[in-house]
Design an enzyme around this catalytic site. Structure first.
Site, PDB file in Angstrom:
ATOM      1  CG  ASN A   1      -8.717   2.301  -3.415  1.00 13.40           C
ATOM      2  OD1 ASN A   1      -9.039   1.642  -4.384  1.00 13.40           O
ATOM      3  ND2 ASN A   1      -9.518   2.332  -2.157  1.00 13.40           N
ATOM      4  CD  GLU A   2      -0.706   2.160  -2.102  1.00 20.32           C
ATOM      5  OE1 GLU A   2      -0.933   3.468  -1.876  1.00 20.32           O
ATOM      6  OE2 GLU A   2      -0.175   1.326  -1.393  1.00 20.32           O
ATOM      7  N   PRO A   3      -2.118   5.723  -5.427  1.00 22.36           N
ATOM      8  CG  PRO A   3      -0.500   7.213  -4.979  1.00 22.36           C
ATOM      9  CD  PRO A   3      -1.108   5.924  -4.608  1.00 22.36           C
TER      10      PRO A   3
ATOM     11  CB  SER B   1      -7.031   3.850  -7.201  1.00 20.06           C
ATOM     12  OG  SER B   1      -6.014   2.960  -6.510  1.00 20.06           O
TER      13      SER B   1
ATOM     14  CB  THR C   1       1.631   1.373   1.166  1.00 22.90           C
ATOM     15  OG1 THR C   1       1.250   2.800   0.607  1.00 22.90           O
ATOM     16  CG2 THR C   1       0.655   1.094   2.266  1.00 22.90           C
TER      17      THR C   1
END
Ligand code: F6R
Length: 337
Positions: A164-166, A168, A183
């Protein structure tokens, strides 16, 4: 489960979540393995299944090695354990070297007595058009298993949990996500080169993770120190997904001293109101203040001390002039060559 936050949350700590600091990753991992083993045994006694949420990456490797040791040497059985992994690259062959399916087999599942039917990992091999239903099924399987009893997490340098990347949403569910470039760069060491790192991944959502009954996030090493500080001490925001864990009612961060180094209790312990004024601590506090205020140590005033949160030191040692001189002499005496 989400925590009820009172309108004014007066806390005597800078930390907004419980944090346990160990001297190194081995002692931290052993402690978490012990907690998992105790939970599995406690569930066994009550003839219940134990549902674990698992992570991959470098962070949990020692934890899994310790669980394997406990299985072999202390006869811990995993027969009552059901697992759900957080994520998997997409697309990827389950047998590819970098696949999280393969990672879990080689670090844990091949060495314990878990029933293969109880293992759940997002599938990086399915057709694109089947992803949506695969994700819905994944959520359903978690719910049918009674929800996750204990979720283990690592943390990305950008604060991601799972993938869950920034940005999300706190309500997000299992889904396909585009990996952040940061990532892909961080994980490139597992691949021949950056262009081989998949651009997509299937990940449990933050909402899925938040439904876990208990969560332990682990982080080791100095590289994680800045994001650990942000997640623990700053206001929670979807820009730092791990900080959203602050609103869970049973979460714990387990970190080593290196990953804890940016926390206020380490970096500026005088601000926590609980500090013993050893000469070393005094030097650290005064030098920090001088750097921050861009002033020479000998020019610091009583008001600088008060405004920088060092009034305790001022009371204990007399006045700014005396402290400045003492620190100046310490600095002078440390000059060699
Ligand atoms: C992996 C996962 C990721 C990692 C994170 C840290 O399943 O969920 O969030 O935990 O990228 O990776 P490492 O442990 O390699 O530093």
């Amino acid at each position: 489960m989400l925590k009820k936050v009172s309108p004014v949350d007066l806390t005597d700590s800078f930390e907004k979540v419980p944090v346990k600091i160990y001297p190194d990753l081995t002692t931290g991992s052993i402690a978490v393995a012990r907690e998992i083993a105790d939970l599995i045994r406690e569930k066994q006694k009550r003839k219940l299944t134990c549902v674990l949420g698992l992570a991959t990456g470098s962070t949990p490797k020692t934890l899994y090695a310790e669980l394997v040791r406990i299985h072999k040497e202390e006869k811990l059985s995993f027969k009552n354990v059901v697992t759900f992994n957080l994520d998997e690259y997409y697309p990827i062959d389950n047998d590819a070297l970098q696949s999280y399916n393969r990672f879990m087999r080689s670090h844990l599942f091949d060495h314990i007595d878990i029933n293969p039917k109880n293992i759940n990992i997002p599938n990086g091999e399915i057709k694109k058009e089947d992803i949506k239903s695969h994700c819905i099924q994944y959520e359903k399987r978690i719910a049918d298993a009674g929800g996750i009893d204990l979720q283990i997490l690592g943390i990305g340098n950008n604060g991601h949990i799972g993938f869950n990347e920034p940005g999300s949403s706190v309500h997000s569910k299992t889904r396909l996500i585009t990996l952040d470039n940061s990532t892909r760069i961080a994980n490139a060491y597992e691949f021949a080169n950056i262009s081989q790192v998949p651009r997509l991944a299937i990940t449990m959502g933050i909402g899925t993770i938040m439904k876990s009954k208990k969560i332990i996030l682990m982080a080791w090493g100095p590289g994680k120190a800045p994001v650990i500080k942000k997640s623990i001490e700053e206001d929670h925001t979807e820009q730092v997904p791990a900080s959203l864990l602050q609103i869970h009612d049973d979460v714990k961060f387990v970190v080593d001293e290196a990953a804890a180094a940016e926390l206020t209790r380490y970096k500026s312990p005088w601000l926590t109101g609980d500090c013993e004024w050893t000469p070393k601590m005094m030097k650290k506090a005064v030098v920090n203040m001088a750097l921050k205020l861009k002033k020479p140590v000998l020019s610091l005033t009583n008001s600088d001390y008060n405004e920088y949160g060092l009034s305790d030191l001022l009371v204990e040692k007399g006045d700014a002039y005396q402290i400045n001189l003492q620190v100046y002499y310490m600095l002078r005496d440390s000059i060699t060559g």
